[in-house]
Design a protein around this motif. Structure first.
Motif, short mmCIF file in Angstrom:
data_model
loop_
_atom_site.label_atom_id
_atom_site.label_comp_id
_atom_site.label_asym_id
_atom_site.label_seq_id
_atom_site.Cartn_x
_atom_site.Cartn_y
_atom_site.Cartn_z
N PRO A 15 0.80 -1.22 0.00
CA PRO A 15 0.00 0.00 0.00
C PRO A 15 0.84 1.28 0.00
O PRO A 15 1.84 1.38 0.72
N TRP A 16 0.41 2.23 -0.85
CA TRP A 16 1.03 3.53 -0.91
C TRP A 16 0.20 4.51 -0.08
O TRP A 16 -1.00 4.31 0.09
N GLY A 17 0.83 5.56 0.38
CA GLY A 17 0.09 6.55 1.16
C GLY A 17 1.03 7.55 1.78
O GLY A 17 2.16 7.73 1.32
N GLN A 18 0.56 8.18 2.83
CA GLN A 18 1.34 9.20 3.53
C GLN A 18 2.66 8.60 4.00
O GLN A 18 2.71 7.55 4.64
N GLY A 19 3.78 9.26 3.66
CA GLY A 19 5.09 8.78 4.08
C GLY A 19 5.65 7.66 3.24
O GLY A 19 6.83 7.32 3.37
N PHE A 20 4.85 7.06 2.38
CA PHE A 20 5.30 6.02 1.45
C PHE A 20 4.54 6.26 0.14
O PHE A 20 3.65 5.52 -0.22
#
Length: 588
Positions: A504-509
Motif C-alpha cells: 500500500p502507498w500513502g502518507q510517508g510512502f
C-alpha cells in the motif's frame, strides 16, 4: 485561482541491490529503493513482522481495567470520534471487546454540532442515560481534560486510547494508552487511533487467555493461534484497521503498511465487514481490486461525510451491522450525505478563493498563512476548505466557521505544508497569548481549534507573526518529488499493475510519480474542471491517453508539457489499456 506552480525534483537514485524476487520488475525495485527500502521484506511487510504491543506505556493499567470490567460483566461504553479513524476505532473496540468475552458493550459518539469535539462535559451528560461502568475513548481523549474530569466525577473509570500529541498536562484518566506519550517505548509513533485500540485488544487477549505465542510469530499472535488452542481471531478486525489508518493520513511506516496490507487482503477476498463491503459497492469499486487509494478517495470520504454534516452514529452503525441489506441501506444514506458534502464544500471553496483573490489584490500577494472565516460556513467542512486552499497556495491555511449558526464560538481547522509543524505553531501562539485559544490539538500537518469570534482579529495577528517566524522562502516553494522518467517499454499494463499492486502507498510512502516531457496531440474538457489529453512521448510512436483532474483553468494547454504523472491501468477501457493520471503540468 490557479494552483501554486510546483518545482519538480527527482528523487535521489539509490542502489536497489538486495534480496528481490526474480519476477519483480526493475522499475518497482527502483521505486522501493528511492523510499529507503533495501529488500522485499521491507517493501511488503507481513503480519509476522508486526511490532508486539509490549512497549506501549499504560498498557498494563489499561488491560487491568478491561479485564476487571469483562470478568465482572460491567457495562463498557466505547466513545468514538466523528471522523473515519474515530468511527473505525469505535467499531474495532466494540467488535473486539465482544470477541474477547465482554457481554455488555455499547458505544457513543459526539455530534459535531451538539457536543463539539471528543469526550466533552455535554457528551458525558448525554452518556449518563447508558449508565456506563467504564468509558473507553478511541482516537481522542488526550486533550479532553474537562470531559474526563466530568466522567470521573460521576464515578466512571475512564480509559483513554489516542494517538494525538499530548499537551503539557495529561487528562485525569485512570489509564492512558498513546504511543506519543513522553517516554513511551513503542518503536512506531505513527499508529492511527484505530491502530492503538487494535494493539490494546491484542494485549487484552493475551491477558485473558493466558496464551503466550512465540514472540517472533506475530502472525500467530494476531490470529490467536497458540500451541494450546485457538483463540479469538483478531485479524478479522484488520479491514477496519486498514480503512481508519489510510483515511487518517498517518505515515505508512513498515508497521502500518503491514496492518493496511493485511486489511486490504481481507477486503479483496470478500472477508471485510458488511459495512465496508457495502461502501465499496456504493462507490462503484470492485472489491477484488481495492487499493489504499480507493480507501482514501472513496470509502473514507463517505464515512467522514456523516460526521461532517450529520451524525457519525450512522457511519458507526454501518460498520457494526452484520446484516448486508442494512449495511447497503446505510451505505446509500452515507453516499447521499457525501454528495451533499461535495456541494457544500464547492460553495465554501468558491467563497475562500474569492476572499483570497481580494486579499491578493489588496496586498499584492496572498497572506503568509491565510486565516479564513465566513459566518455562513459549515464547521464540518472547514477542514476540507483549508486543505484545498493549502494545495492551491502551498501555504499553511486555517479556516473557521461558527460552531453552530449564529454562535460566538468558532470551530477551526488547520492544514499545513512540509516543514511547518502546525500544532507546534498553535502551541507557540497559545504560550505567547494565554487564554486566546480555548482549545487546540492535532499533528504536524493538521490541527483543530476553538476560538471566540471576538478574538479572531487578535488571533490572526498573533498567527501571522508566528508564521513569519517559522516560514521561509524554501518552505513556501511547492515541490513535487518524482521517481524520474519511465522507459518507453514501461508504458504498459504490466508495469501499471505492478505499481498499483506494489503498495500500500500513502502518507510517508508515496505512490510512484514520474515526470517527463510530452507533445500534446489533442485535448478536450471533461465536465467543468478536468482535461482529457492525447500525448506523444519522444521515444514512442503510439499516443498515450492522459487525464488531468482539476486541470482545466480556462486556457488551452501549451503544445509541449512537462508533466508529473502516475501510470495507471485503465480499467474502464479494459484489456491492455493504460492512462497517465496527471498530477502537475508545467510548460515544457
Amino acid at each position: 485561482m490557479s494552483p501554486a506552480a510546483p518545482r519538480i525534483r527527482r528523487r535521489t537514485e539509490s542502489a536497489c541491490d538486495g534480496a528481490w524476487p526474480a519476477q519483480l520488475p526493475p522499475l518497482l525495485r527502483r521505486v522501493y529503493a528511492a523510499r529507503g527500502v533495501t529488500c522485499y521484506a521491507q517493501a511488503q511487510p507481513k503480519l509476522g513482522s508486526l511490532l508486539p504491543p509490549d512497549g506501549l506505556s499504560g498498557l498494563d493499567a489499561a488491560v487491568d481495567l478491561l479485564e476487571a470490567a469483562i470478568r465482572a460483566r460491567r457495562h463498557i461504553v466505547v466513545v468514538g470520534d466523528f471522523d473515519c479513524d474515530g468511527a473505525t476505532a469505535c467499531a474495532v473496540g466494540v467488535r473486539g471487546l465482544r470477541m474477547l468475552g465482554a457481554t455488555r458493550v455499547s458505544h457513543g459518539v459526539p455530534n459535531r454540532m451538539v457536543h463539539g469535539y471528543g469526550l466533552s462535559p455535554a457528551l458525558v451528560e448525554e452518556l449518563a442515560a447508558l449508565q456506563p461502568e467504564l468509558l473507553v475513548t478511541v482516537d481522542h481523549g488526550i486533550a479532553c481534560h474537562a470531559g474526563v474530569a466530568a466522567a470521573r466525577a460521576r464515578g466512571w473509570p475512564v480509559l483513554v486510547t489516542d494517538h494525538h500529541l499530548p499537551g503539557a498536562q495529561l487528562p485525569p484518566a485512570d489509564a492512558i494508552v498513546n504511543p506519543n506519550l513522553p517516554g513511551d517505548a513503542f518503536p512506531s509513533k505513527m499508529l492511527a487511533g484505530v491502530g492503538v485500540i487494535f494493539y490494546l485488544l491484542l494485549a487484552l487477549r493475551r491477558r485473558l487467555y493466558g496464551d503466550h505465542p512465540d514472540r517472533e510469530d506475530q502472525t500467530a499472535a494476531i490470529h490467536g493461534r497458540t500451541s494450546q488452542q485457538e483463540r479469538p481471531d483478531l485479524s478479522r478486525l484488520l479491514d477496519l484497521v486498514a480503512v481508519g489508518t489510510v483515511a487518517d493520513l498517518v505515515p505508512l511506516d513498515a508497521n502500518n503498511r503491514a496492518l493496511v496490507a493485511a486489511g486490504l487482503r481481507r477486503l479483496r477476498n470478500g472477508q471485510g465487514c458488511a459495512g465496508l463491503r457495502a461502501l465499496a459497492e456504493v462507490c462503484g469499486r470492485e472489491a477484488s481490486r481495492l487499493t489504499a487509494t480507493d480507501i482514501g478517495f472513496a470509502i473514507g470520504p463517505r464515512l467522514n461525510a456523516a460526521g461532517r454534516l450529520e451524525d457519525m452514529a450512522l457511519g458507526i452503525e454501518c460498520l457494526l451491522t452484520d446484516d448486508i441489506e442494512r449495511a447497503r441501506e446505510l451505505a446509500g444514506v452515507l453516499n447521499g450525505i457525501n454528495a451533499e458534502r461535495r456541494a457544500v464544500q464547492q460553495l465554501m471553496t468558491d467563497d475562500a478563493e474569492a476572499a483570497l483573490a481580494r486579499a491578493r489584490i489588496a496586498e499584492g500577494t496572498p497572506p503568509l498563512a491565510p486565516c479564513l472565516f465566513d459566518p455562513e460556513w459549515h464547521p464540518g467542512v472547514v477542514g476540507l476548505v483549508a486543505s484545498k486552499m493549502k494545495e492551491r497556495l502551498h501555504r499553511p491555511v486555517l479556516a473557521f466557521a461558527p460552531a453552530e449558526p449564529g454562535a460566538a464560538l468558532l470551530r477551526g481547522s488547520a492544514r499545513s505544508i512540509p516543514g511547518f509543524h502546525i500544532r507546534d505553531a498553535l502551541a507557540a501562539v497559545d504560550a505567547a497569548h494565554p487564554g486566546l485559544i480555548p482549545r487546540f490539538g492535532g499533528h504536524a500537518m493538521a490541527a483543530g481549534l476553538s476560538l471566540e469570534l471576538a478574538q479572531l482579529p487578535a488571533f490572526e495577528r498573533a498567527w501571522q507573526a508566528q508564521a513569519a517566524r517559522m516560514l521561509d522562502d524554501d518552505l513556501l516553494q511547492a515541490e513535487v518529488l518524482s521517481d524520474g522518467e519511465l522507459l518507453p517499454q514501461e508504458f504498459d499494463r504490466f508495469h501499471a499493475e505492478a505499481l498499483r499492486d506494489g503498495g500500500p502507498w500513502g502518507q510517508g510512502f508515496p505512490e510512484p510519480l514520474f515526470d517527463g516531457r510530452f507533445e500534446v496531440l489533442d485535448w478536450r474538457t471533461v465536465g467543468e474542471r478536468h482535461l482529457k489529453l492525447s500525448l506523444r512521448h519522444p521515444a514512442r510512436r503510439e499516443p498515450l491517453p492522459a487525464i488531468h483532474f482539476g486541470g482545466w483553468h480556462g486556457n488551452a494547454p501549451p503544445p509541449q508539457l512537462h508533466l508529473a504523472y502516475r501510470l495507471a491501468p485503465d480499467d474502464y477501457r479494459g484489456g491492455a489499456a493504460i492512462q497517465l493520471v496527471v498530477e502537475h503540468a508545467l510548460p515544457a
